[in-house]
Design an enzyme around this catalytic site. Structure first.
Site, PDB file in Angstrom:
ATOM      1  N   CYS A  31       0.836  -1.213   0.000  1.00 25.97           N
ATOM      2  CA  CYS A  31       0.000   0.000   0.000  1.00 25.97           C
ATOM      3  C   CYS A  31       0.871   1.264   0.000  1.00 25.97           C
ATOM      4  O   CYS A  31       1.559   1.539   0.979  1.00 25.97           O
ATOM      5  CB  CYS A  31      -0.905  -0.058   1.236  1.00 25.97           C
ATOM      6  SG  CYS A  31      -1.722   1.484   1.663  1.00 25.97           S
ATOM      7  N   CYS A  34       0.164   3.778   2.743  1.00 25.80           N
ATOM      8  CA  CYS A  34       0.636   3.222   4.022  1.00 25.80           C
ATOM      9  C   CYS A  34       2.126   3.508   4.198  1.00 25.80           C
ATOM     10  O   CYS A  34       2.569   3.883   5.286  1.00 25.80           O
ATOM     11  CB  CYS A  34       0.410   1.713   4.079  1.00 25.80           C
ATOM     12  SG  CYS A  34      -1.307   1.197   3.993  1.00 25.80           S
TER      13      CYS A  34
END
Length: 102
Positions: A31, A34
């Site tokens: 991600c 993230c």
């Protein structure tokens, strides 16, 4: 204090029985947002050591915990106090917004 990796095994001890507020970062290695948020979370862990506990949950490695937090989108930040969820933020956010969650 470094970030604590939370698993099913230490979930209760680290999150539910914590004497101080807990900031939980639900994330995954694939991600992009993230990975952008990770250094901010790490910085907050250092700056607020002793005041808050910062924990990380990898949603790929701990799908049951991700489901328990209803993590439909990541990154997802969850604030817990006294074993109860008090605030949630989804998506990348600047440090100021993360601190506002606390």
């Amino acid at each position: 204090m470094a970030e604590i990796i939370v698993t099913k095994e230490n979930y209760e001890k680290e999150l539910l029985q914590s004497d101080i507020p807990v900031l939980i970062d639900l994330w995954a290695s694939w991600c992009g947002p993230c990975r952008m948020l990770a250094p901010i979370v790490a910085e907050i862990a250092e700056e607020k050591a002793g005041q808050i506990k910062v924990c990380k949950i990898n949603v790929d490695e701990e799908p049951e915990l991700a489901q328990a937090f209803r993590a439909e989108s990541i990154p997802m930040l969850v604030v817990m106090k006294g074993g109860k969820v008090t605030n949630v933020g989804v998506g990348y956010m600047p440090k100021e917004n993360v601190l506002n969650l606390l």
